[in-house]
Design a protein around this motif. Sequence first.
Motif, mmCIF file in Angstrom:
data_model
loop_
_atom_site.group_PDB
_atom_site.id
_atom_site.type_symbol
_atom_site.label_atom_id
_atom_site.label_comp_id
_atom_site.label_asym_id
_atom_site.label_seq_id
_atom_site.Cartn_x
_atom_site.Cartn_y
_atom_site.Cartn_z
ATOM 1 N N GLY A 248 1.642 11.472 4.847
ATOM 2 C CA GLY A 248 1.240 10.611 6.383
ATOM 3 C C GLY A 248 1.923 10.263 7.103
ATOM 4 O O GLY A 248 1.118 9.744 8.142
ATOM 5 N N LEU A 249 3.124 9.479 6.695
ATOM 6 C CA LEU A 249 3.605 8.267 7.500
ATOM 7 C C LEU A 249 5.036 8.710 8.492
ATOM 8 O O LEU A 249 5.845 9.441 7.492
ATOM 9 C CB LEU A 249 3.845 7.143 6.071
ATOM 10 C CG LEU A 249 2.935 5.942 5.769
ATOM 11 C CD1 LEU A 249 2.658 5.683 5.065
ATOM 12 C CD2 LEU A 249 2.046 5.240 6.854
ATOM 13 N N PRO A 250 4.705 8.340 8.942
ATOM 14 C CA PRO A 250 6.672 8.646 9.879
ATOM 15 C C PRO A 250 8.014 8.177 8.777
ATOM 16 O O PRO A 250 8.150 6.951 8.703
ATOM 17 C CB PRO A 250 6.401 8.087 11.024
ATOM 18 C CG PRO A 250 5.229 6.996 11.177
ATOM 19 C CD PRO A 250 4.044 7.423 9.968
ATOM 20 N N PRO A 251 8.845 8.754 8.576
ATOM 21 C CA PRO A 251 10.072 8.451 7.721
ATOM 22 C C PRO A 251 10.509 7.063 8.694
ATOM 23 O O PRO A 251 11.141 6.291 7.935
ATOM 24 C CB PRO A 251 10.424 9.859 7.261
ATOM 25 C CG PRO A 251 10.278 10.960 8.794
ATOM 26 C CD PRO A 251 9.039 10.612 8.723
ATOM 27 N N ASP A 252 10.868 7.161 10.109
ATOM 28 C CA ASP A 252 12.063 6.247 10.554
ATOM 29 C C ASP A 252 10.683 5.942 11.736
ATOM 30 O O ASP A 252 11.895 6.371 13.435
ATOM 31 C CB ASP A 252 13.024 7.744 10.823
ATOM 32 C CG ASP A 252 13.651 7.789 10.100
ATOM 33 O OD1 ASP A 252 14.192 6.045 9.252
ATOM 34 O OD2 ASP A 252 14.043 8.969 9.689
#
Length: 290
Positions: A248-252
Motif C-alpha cells: 500500500g505504499l506509492p512506488p514513486d
Amino acid sequence: MTETGERPRVGFFTDTSVCIGCKACEVACKEWNAVPEDGLLLTGMSYDNTQGLGADTWRHVAFIEQRKPVDVFEAAGQADAGSELQVEAGSELQAGAGTGMRWLMASDVCKHCTHAACLDVCPTGSLFRTEFGTVVVQEDICNGCGYCIPACPYGVIDQRKGDGRAWKCTMCYDRLGVGMEPACAKACPTDSIQFGPLDELRERAESRVQALHDAGQPEARLYGEDPDDGVGGAGAFFLLMDEPEVYGLPPDPVVTTRDLPSMWRHAAVAAVAMAAGVAACFVRAGRRSR
C-alpha cells in the motif's frame, strides 16, 4: 552530537522480513502517546484490525496474504544459513507449509520526510521540524484547516473525529528529548523496528538486504532510504519483501508542493504584468482627457 555540535538526524528502519505481526508496536504507541482506541474492525477476512494509518492509529501493522508457492525445504535451509535469517524463514515456513500462502507483515508509520509537504502548507506553524530531524504536529495550535492531509504523499496525516485537529506519529518526541528510544521500537520483540541515527541505519539496512540476497531472497529491497527520491529520502524507511504497491505504499512518492516556488514566481510575474497593464490604461485615459 556531530563535530559541529548539531544533533544527528534520527529515524526508523523497519525490517519487514522479521516482523511477526504481534502488534506490540501499535499497543506501545497508543499507551505512551494516549492515542484513543479506534475500535476493532475485524472483517473475518484478515487479522488486520486497524486497516491503516490515521489520527488514532500512528503505527499500523499490515497483514498481507499472498498465494505463492512456498518451498518448505528451501525455507528450512535458509533457516540453517544463519541465525540472522531464522525468524524470517520460520515465519514463512509456518505461514506457507501445506497452504501455498505466505504472509507479509509490515509495521507502517509516518515517514518524517526530508522535504515534507505538510510543513509547506501549514498556515499556523503547527507542523514543525524538530532538532532531531523529525516532523511533529503541535495540536494545541492546529486550527483544523486540513491542508496537510491532501499534501501528504503517503496519506499519513488525518483529522480526529469530534476534534478536527491533525494528528500523526511524533516519533515519541518527548522520549527523544530525554535520551529514550520511541515506544514502538522499545516494544518490538524481533528488532523489526530499529531506531537510531539515519546514516547508521542506512548502512545496517544495506547489509541486511545483501544478506537476504545471499540467502536466496532476491525480492528484498529498501524503500524510502534514497536521499535522491521524490521526498528527499524518508526519516522512516523500510526493507520490503515485495513491490511497494503490495504494502500500500506509492512506488514513486513526490513532495506534493514541489511546484509551489515556480507557481509563486509565475503568479508574481502575472501580478506585475497586470499592474503594468492597469497603469498603462490610466496613462492613456489621462492623455485622452486632455
